[in-house]
Design a protein around this motif. Sequence first.
Motif, PDB file in Angstrom:
ATOM      1  N   UNK A 163       2.670   1.446  -3.436  1.00  0.00           N
ATOM      2  CA  UNK A 163       1.490   1.879  -4.195  1.00  0.00           C
ATOM      3  C   UNK A 163       1.142   3.498  -3.986  1.00  0.00           C
ATOM      4  N   UNK A 164       1.076   3.872  -2.739  1.00  0.00           N
ATOM      5  CA  UNK A 164       0.589   5.406  -2.627  1.00  0.00           C
ATOM      6  C   UNK A 164       2.076   6.232  -3.353  1.00  0.00           C
ATOM      7  N   UNK A 165       3.148   5.747  -3.168  1.00  0.00           N
ATOM      8  CA  UNK A 165       4.284   6.667  -3.748  1.00  0.00           C
ATOM      9  C   UNK A 165       4.204   6.511  -5.127  1.00  0.00           C
ATOM     10  N   UNK A 166       4.013   5.490  -5.860  1.00  0.00           N
ATOM     11  CA  UNK A 166       3.960   5.133  -7.175  1.00  0.00           C
ATOM     12  C   UNK A 166       2.583   5.662  -7.939  1.00  0.00           C
ATOM     13  N   UNK A 205       0.870  -1.229   0.066  1.00  0.00           N
ATOM     14  CA  UNK A 205      -0.086  -0.121   0.186  1.00  0.00           C
ATOM     15  C   UNK A 205       0.648   1.271   0.143  1.00  0.00           C
ATOM     16  N   UNK A 206       1.791   1.214   0.727  1.00  0.00           N
ATOM     17  CA  UNK A 206       2.773   2.480   0.936  1.00  0.00           C
ATOM     18  C   UNK A 206       3.523   2.678  -0.513  1.00  0.00           C
TER      19      UNK A 206
END
Lengths: 446, 280, 292
Positions: free
Chosen positions: C18-21, C15-16
């Motif tokens: 995914x957030x940054x990407x 998730x983290x």
Amino acid sequence: MKLRRPILGLLLVALMVAAAVPAVVFAQKSDIKLTFTYWGSTYEKAVIEAAIKSFTEKTGIEVEPMIIPTDYETKLLTMIAANDAPDVGYLGPPTAYKWFRDGHLVDIKELFESDPSVKEEDFIDGAIFRYGDSIVGVMNNLESFAIFYSKAAFEEAGIDNVPTKPEDAWTWDEFVEIAKRLTIDRSGRNALDPNFDPKSIRQYGVYMNLWSGPFEALLLRNGTQYFPGMSDETGIGTPAFNEVFQKIADLMHVHHVMPTPTAAQSMPAPAVSLQSRRYAMVIDGQWVCNDFAPIEELEYGIAQLPKMTSTTAVYSGALGVIFSSSKHPEAAWQLLQHITSVEESTELFRDGLWMPNKKAYYVDEDKIALWASESRARVPGYRDVLVDPIVYDSEVTGEVYVKNFGDINNILFPALDQVWAGKKTVDQVITEIMPQLEPLLEGSIR
Amino acid sequence: MKAYRLRRGAGRTALYIAVIAVSLMYLLPLFWMVRSSLMSAGEIFLIPPVWIPNPPRWSNYTKALTTIPFGRYFLNTMKIVVFNLLGTVLSSSICAFSFARLRWRGREFFFALLMSGMMLPGAVTLIPTFLGWRAVVPPNSYLPLIVPAWFGGGAFNIFLLRQFMRGIPLSLDEAALVDGASYPRIYAQIILPLSKTPLIVVSLFQFLGVWNDFLGPLIYVNRERFFTLALGLQMFIGYYTAQWELLMAAATIVLVPPVILFLLGQKFFTRGIAISGLKG
Amino acid sequence: MRKEEAYGYLMAAPAILGFFIFTLGPLLASLWLSFTDYSVTNVYKFVGLANYKRLFSGADPFFYKSLGVTLYYVALSVPITIVSSFLMALLLKQKFKGRGLVRVIVTMPSIVPAVAVATIFLWLLNPDIGLFNEILRALHLPTSQFIYSETTVVPTLAMMNIWTMGSTMLIFLAGLENIPEQYYEAADVDGGGPIYKLFHITIPMMSPTIFFNLIMGLINGFQTFTQAYIMTEGGPNNASLFYSVYLYREAFTNQRMAVACALAWVLFVIVLLLTLVVFRTSGWVYYEGDRQ
């Protein structure tokens, strides 16, 4: 300080590398491949794809057709943002103007001059979207407005001699009178009857969709426009301008011959409403012929719009444009000529959807016969009402020359809701919104 | 004895009246859709309204089914749905487990970050997101519609599962730890089975979201033969703006798979969760 | 590092990452673009706070209007949705014949493609021949103009959520299924009636779910788009010009992407602050799994 996509610069480099690879691999296989974006129904899709096929057979140029079923400009914007614009496609005039100024569209002027097969003079003049000395695009097809009516309703009311030639057009008062005779309540009385009950109307005399298109048609017939004569002097707020909108409001609230937008929401589409006698007349664009023709139970006729101070007709149309990123603008130009020609996409014209963009198809009998000979989609009178006026007495829509056309309508039409609801007069509403409109009234584009 | 079960007699009757009233209220729009899909355009608007089409026009359905290639669009949609759903269920449950039941520094901060991602309207992130994808995948690839599901499966789903997982008594984990279970085992063997209901809810939502999404496929798919059903429906609307009966027939067809899925999915709710049995 | 902490990072990593990407880039890009005159197709330049000034000064007549409309809608729709879906979940938690089917029936209007729902509701809500007014007339109740009058359009759209709240209801239902039976059994032993159980067991045990639906209701309410876009096109007289409809129009129809980005960030801040307030005041939320 000028910046170009700073965050995305890297991504774009990667994209270019990725794009370069296939270009090298396939270079020898086919010289030219065009991407063509357009909108339209599944019916239009079939015709356009057939035209593209014959284009490829004739020229050897491959075309990837891309139909965009919804949110056309959103999709195109993402493609442009990714440096992935199509070679050629449809575009609405206001957007075309903007993208041309931003350098995303080719000036078609040079293509015109280098193509021996067509000349600028061949086209209906307003179909060519000029900006200064440049040409932004050419309308693929034309559209114009008329009255369509139910023959059964007219017969029942005993109305004959329906005017098709401009010089015979009804005056506004005659038109209102006709509409009253055609508006029938549930006990069978028409709107001229003193006992007519406007609360239970079975058949409305007339219906018009309330957007800028048909209003432009009526404004022109009252001698005005958003910017009459493509000048920088606005018509908005002048008596002639307001009068047209008030006349339509009066059809609803004074004469009770036209449904309010609320009442109209419960009606089927115009084709079915005419057939089931909810409406006796419809003011609409000529493309509805394509909807009317297949409904066998519907016997419809066509009439001139009422005249006020003039009978000038308005026409509009989506533009064909070529994108600057295209490596093959000449091929793209040829493609546009091909798919918008009456000979290639005959069905689109003959079945009612399109009108041609070249003068010859309005004056040369053989060419007129290709698309406007009598049929379910081209009923008797069509020629008088819609073919002849285009070459003899017409003007192009404000869409192609009024600055901020969309923004102006975004303010004007929601405000007019109060008029259609019967709460205010047109004069009141326009006076109220004038301060908001003024910064947008920047004149015409040319 | 079930706690909320109403007593026999008057309570029962009231319950059934309420249930019938609710069912009618919610069936009405659906009924209106199906009934309109079997009528001619003129019949739909008759006054007083006609409730039962007579005779029903099944030809509307054949017309709707032959206008666009439903079969191909269905397969395309399923390709996206299956891989998207797999990723969502797996990754959102793992991440939610971490956010709900493991203690680590920065947990609240990162959770807030994830949440904030939901608060910006999609219209403004559409183009930057598209540019990023365009740089790494060719047009017509479904990857942009699938890959994000494998990276957390969406903040909404993580938040939803986290809320449920936080409600499971911590003593379960502690007991397992004492027995020597690792954290992945606690996730897989204790928490995941207990979260079956919310996971089914997540799957159903995700399915619906993907099934009805047309802006995503519109942006990433160029060729018509890669279109999804939702895009096909849009194409349909473009043509048949006037012909409500065909739009209703097409919408009814598109509705069938999700309804079947919901009928299957709801069964799992009733089985519920045997938390009580696990609790000492 | 402790094992628990290591696994915490590891398992939250998708998730983290995914957030940054997928999220952070577009998020920052839109913030940056809101200080420019970006229209997607132009060579854009930095304009500082000009977009924000234009909005707050009222030079754009739609900004305050759409903000007001949206706040009004959120204030109505969030309580309506939460209360109605909670009550519905309580009802559908009961045991009765055909329960599974009724559960699907209630969620059906939220499964139907939005275009079809909108069209049907346009017919049902028609003031002249719509079924709703027919029913009101039959019951001798006052009829309404529904979505066709400036005063009733937003309440009508908010009320429509009763039909399309299926997802919220399902989440409540899943939560109810998770409440251990023995709590109710214990209450039975103590002689607690249904009202006692509702307020002392069900609502406290459901508080994490209520909290979730409240937050999501706020976030989604501010971004509500489809119904207004299809049914009212923002009318009449802009009375249902929701923020997101206006924003989409600015971004793509009027192609003022930079203005749309500024609008998005104004909304972002508003929703963020509201969410923070709700999180801060979430002392009423009870988590069984929390450490004391």
